[in-house]
Design a protein around this motif. Structure first.
Motif, PDB file in Angstrom:
ATOM      1  N   GLY A   1      -3.559  37.893 -33.763  1.00 18.95           N
ATOM      2  CA  GLY A   1      -4.409  37.086 -34.176  1.00 18.95           C
ATOM      3  C   GLY A   1      -5.483  36.716 -33.194  1.00 18.95           C
ATOM      4  O   GLY A   1      -6.872  36.710 -33.428  1.00 18.95           O
ATOM      5  N   ALA A   2      -5.171  36.904 -31.809  1.00 14.68           N
ATOM      6  CA  ALA A   2      -6.170  36.873 -30.912  1.00 14.68           C
ATOM      7  C   ALA A   2      -6.931  37.894 -30.812  1.00 14.68           C
ATOM      8  O   ALA A   2      -8.251  37.809 -30.544  1.00 14.68           O
ATOM      9  CB  ALA A   2      -5.239  36.804 -29.364  1.00 14.68           C
ATOM     10  N   ASN A   3      -6.506  39.340 -31.247  1.00  9.44           N
ATOM     11  CA  ASN A   3      -7.591  40.307 -31.280  1.00  9.44           C
ATOM     12  C   ASN A   3      -8.439  40.205 -32.479  1.00  9.44           C
ATOM     13  O   ASN A   3      -9.631  40.679 -32.417  1.00  9.44           O
ATOM     14  CB  ASN A   3      -6.578  41.724 -31.271  1.00  9.44           C
ATOM     15  CG  ASN A   3      -7.248  42.944 -31.372  1.00  9.44           C
ATOM     16  OD1 ASN A   3      -7.581  43.499 -32.355  1.00  9.44           O
ATOM     17  ND2 ASN A   3      -7.768  43.245 -30.196  1.00  9.44           N
ATOM     18  N   LEU A   4      -7.918  39.737 -33.636  1.00 12.06           N
ATOM     19  CA  LEU A   4      -8.730  39.498 -34.561  1.00 12.06           C
ATOM     20  C   LEU A   4      -9.871  38.578 -34.490  1.00 12.06           C
ATOM     21  O   LEU A   4     -11.068  38.585 -34.869  1.00 12.06           O
ATOM     22  CB  LEU A   4      -8.004  39.056 -35.962  1.00 12.06           C
ATOM     23  CG  LEU A   4      -7.424  40.188 -36.763  1.00 12.06           C
ATOM     24  CD1 LEU A   4      -6.382  39.458 -37.869  1.00 12.06           C
ATOM     25  CD2 LEU A   4      -8.296  41.028 -37.467  1.00 12.06           C
ATOM     26  N   VAL A   5      -9.646  37.385 -33.865  1.00  9.70           N
ATOM     27  CA  VAL A   5     -10.443  36.427 -33.515  1.00  9.70           C
ATOM     28  C   VAL A   5     -11.635  37.039 -32.585  1.00  9.70           C
ATOM     29  O   VAL A   5     -12.783  36.903 -32.715  1.00  9.70           O
ATOM     30  CB  VAL A   5      -9.861  34.919 -32.980  1.00  9.70           C
ATOM     31  CG1 VAL A   5     -10.831  34.342 -32.195  1.00  9.70           C
ATOM     32  CG2 VAL A   5      -9.109  34.371 -34.019  1.00  9.70           C
ATOM     33  N   ARG A   6     -11.199  37.832 -31.351  1.00  8.92           N
ATOM     34  CA  ARG A   6     -12.191  38.255 -30.544  1.00  8.92           C
ATOM     35  C   ARG A   6     -13.073  39.198 -31.399  1.00  8.92           C
ATOM     36  O   ARG A   6     -14.312  39.267 -31.244  1.00  8.92           O
ATOM     37  CB  ARG A   6     -11.573  39.113 -29.563  1.00  8.92           C
ATOM     38  CG  ARG A   6     -12.344  39.576 -28.401  1.00  8.92           C
ATOM     39  CD  ARG A   6     -11.687  40.524 -27.307  1.00  8.92           C
ATOM     40  NE  ARG A   6     -11.010  41.716 -27.826  1.00  8.92           N
ATOM     41  CZ  ARG A   6     -11.674  42.453 -28.420  1.00  8.92           C
ATOM     42  NH1 ARG A   6     -12.871  42.705 -28.587  1.00  8.92           N
ATOM     43  NH2 ARG A   6     -10.781  43.607 -28.733  1.00  8.92           N
ATOM     44  N   LYS A   7     -12.504  40.077 -32.189  1.00  9.21           N
ATOM     45  CA  LYS A   7     -13.284  40.902 -33.053  1.00  9.21           C
ATOM     46  C   LYS A   7     -14.277  40.296 -33.915  1.00  9.21           C
ATOM     47  O   LYS A   7     -15.561  40.360 -33.998  1.00  9.21           O
ATOM     48  CB  LYS A   7     -12.629  42.148 -33.906  1.00  9.21           C
ATOM     49  CG  LYS A   7     -11.799  43.047 -33.275  1.00  9.21           C
ATOM     50  CD  LYS A   7     -10.903  43.847 -34.218  1.00  9.21           C
ATOM     51  CE  LYS A   7      -9.969  44.804 -33.375  1.00  9.21           C
ATOM     52  NZ  LYS A   7      -9.118  45.580 -34.534  1.00  9.21           N
TER      53      LYS A   7
ATOM     54  N   VAL B   1      -2.802  50.529 -31.729  1.00  8.62           N
ATOM     55  CA  VAL B   1      -3.615  50.126 -30.681  1.00  8.62           C
ATOM     56  C   VAL B   1      -4.181  51.185 -29.805  1.00  8.62           C
ATOM     57  O   VAL B   1      -3.514  52.243 -29.475  1.00  8.62           O
ATOM     58  CB  VAL B   1      -2.662  49.217 -29.686  1.00  8.62           C
ATOM     59  CG1 VAL B   1      -1.605  49.649 -28.985  1.00  8.62           C
ATOM     60  CG2 VAL B   1      -3.691  48.225 -28.788  1.00  8.62           C
ATOM     61  N   VAL B   2      -5.402  51.012 -29.400  1.00  8.70           N
ATOM     62  CA  VAL B   2      -6.112  52.232 -28.592  1.00  8.70           C
ATOM     63  C   VAL B   2      -5.433  52.054 -27.264  1.00  8.70           C
ATOM     64  O   VAL B   2      -5.965  50.743 -26.536  1.00  8.70           O
ATOM     65  CB  VAL B   2      -7.608  52.003 -28.650  1.00  8.70           C
ATOM     66  CG1 VAL B   2      -8.285  53.079 -27.818  1.00  8.70           C
ATOM     67  CG2 VAL B   2      -8.105  52.032 -30.082  1.00  8.70           C
TER      68      VAL B   2
ATOM     69  N   SER C   1     -12.023  49.923 -28.409  1.00  7.83           N
ATOM     70  CA  SER C   1     -11.533  50.425 -27.351  1.00  7.83           C
ATOM     71  C   SER C   1     -10.184  50.087 -26.979  1.00  7.83           C
ATOM     72  O   SER C   1      -9.529  49.340 -27.629  1.00  7.83           O
ATOM     73  CB  SER C   1     -12.391  50.576 -26.085  1.00  7.83           C
ATOM     74  OG  SER C   1     -12.736  49.220 -25.674  1.00  7.83           O
ATOM     75  N   GLU C   2      -9.838  50.303 -25.564  1.00  6.49           N
ATOM     76  CA  GLU C   2      -8.697  49.982 -25.035  1.00  6.49           C
ATOM     77  C   GLU C   2      -8.265  48.453 -25.360  1.00  6.49           C
ATOM     78  O   GLU C   2      -8.704  47.928 -25.084  1.00  6.49           O
ATOM     79  CB  GLU C   2      -8.422  50.072 -23.620  1.00  6.49           C
ATOM     80  CG  GLU C   2      -7.148  49.947 -22.939  1.00  6.49           C
ATOM     81  CD  GLU C   2      -7.171  50.336 -21.481  1.00  6.49           C
ATOM     82  OE1 GLU C   2      -6.804  49.653 -20.719  1.00  6.49           O
ATOM     83  OE2 GLU C   2      -7.876  51.209 -21.176  1.00  6.49           O
ATOM     84  N   GLY C   3      -7.050  48.295 -25.932  1.00  4.83           N
ATOM     85  CA  GLY C   3      -6.529  47.173 -26.365  1.00  4.83           C
ATOM     86  C   GLY C   3      -6.661  46.763 -27.463  1.00  4.83           C
ATOM     87  O   GLY C   3      -6.120  45.748 -28.281  1.00  4.83           O
TER      88      GLY C   3
ATOM     89  N   ASP D   1     -12.035  61.580 -27.120  1.00 12.83           N
ATOM     90  CA  ASP D   1     -10.666  61.940 -27.296  1.00 12.83           C
ATOM     91  C   ASP D   1     -10.067  60.519 -27.023  1.00 12.83           C
ATOM     92  O   ASP D   1     -10.511  59.786 -26.039  1.00 12.83           O
ATOM     93  CB  ASP D   1     -10.304  62.830 -25.946  1.00 12.83           C
ATOM     94  CG  ASP D   1     -10.980  64.286 -26.346  1.00 12.83           C
ATOM     95  OD1 ASP D   1     -11.307  64.530 -27.541  1.00 12.83           O
ATOM     96  OD2 ASP D   1     -10.730  64.902 -25.583  1.00 12.83           O
ATOM     97  N   ALA D   2      -8.990  60.299 -27.706  1.00 11.70           N
ATOM     98  CA  ALA D   2      -8.422  59.113 -27.592  1.00 11.70           C
ATOM     99  C   ALA D   2      -7.057  59.168 -27.717  1.00 11.70           C
ATOM    100  O   ALA D   2      -6.310  60.081 -27.931  1.00 11.70           O
ATOM    101  CB  ALA D   2      -8.791  58.104 -28.771  1.00 11.70           C
ATOM    102  N   ARG D   3      -6.210  58.176 -27.106  1.00 10.85           N
ATOM    103  CA  ARG D   3      -4.855  58.127 -27.233  1.00 10.85           C
ATOM    104  C   ARG D   3      -4.209  56.946 -27.773  1.00 10.85           C
ATOM    105  O   ARG D   3      -4.821  55.696 -27.449  1.00 10.85           O
ATOM    106  CB  ARG D   3      -4.157  58.256 -25.864  1.00 10.85           C
ATOM    107  CG  ARG D   3      -2.642  58.329 -25.874  1.00 10.85           C
ATOM    108  CD  ARG D   3      -2.002  58.772 -24.687  1.00 10.85           C
ATOM    109  NE  ARG D   3      -0.631  58.588 -24.662  1.00 10.85           N
ATOM    110  CZ  ARG D   3       0.182  59.728 -24.630  1.00 10.85           C
ATOM    111  NH1 ARG D   3      -0.497  61.060 -24.510  1.00 10.85           N
ATOM    112  NH2 ARG D   3       1.691  59.622 -24.842  1.00 10.85           N
TER     113      ARG D   3
END
Length: 129
Positions: free
Chosen positions: A113-119, A37-38, A58-60, A83-85
């Motif tokens: 699932g919520a992250n995939l749907v948003r994408k 996860v970013v 990005s983040e999340g 640069d990313a963490r």
């Protein structure tokens, strides 16, 4: 959202990593064994076709979740645009945690699932991310 106690279980098995701009997180066609996860920064998914299309995450946003769910290889290359963490979990450690706590797995699958749907709704669900 996970209760703090459950969130701490995830943090205990996670690893933090810093990625410099241009660094590769996931290579197209590779076997993926880690879910990320970013936390900070921005990464981009370069579509398998090799074109110029880059999907920014990005983040999340999660990376590698499609492989975690399906067991498939990466469908694109993920590189740091800045640069990313990242906060990362080996699939094996997650599955071990879930075998001991099925309710925790259900809650986590809801987050993925919520992250995939948003994408998908925003047009970001085409590459390995």
């Amino acid at each position: 959202i996970l209760p703090p106690v459950d969130f701490m279980k995830f943090l205990r098995i996670a690893e933090w990593s810093d990625l410099k701009k241009g660094g590769t997180v996931i290579a197209d066609g590779s076997s993926v064994d880690t879910l990320h996860v970013v936390s900070h920064g921005e990464v981009g998914v370069v579509d398998r076709g090799g074109g110029d299309k880059v999907t920014k995450l990005s983040e999340g946003d999660f990376l590698g979740e499609f492989s975690f769910i399906t067991g498939s290889t990466a469908k694109g290359t993920v590189q740091a645009l800045t640069d990313a963490r990242l906060l990362s979990w080996k699939f094996e450690k997650l599955r071990r945690l879930f075998s001991k706590n099925p309710a925790l797995e259900a809650a986590f699958q809801g987050v993925l699932g919520a992250n995939l749907v948003r994408k998908i709704l925003s047009g970001q669900g085409e590459g390995e991310s």
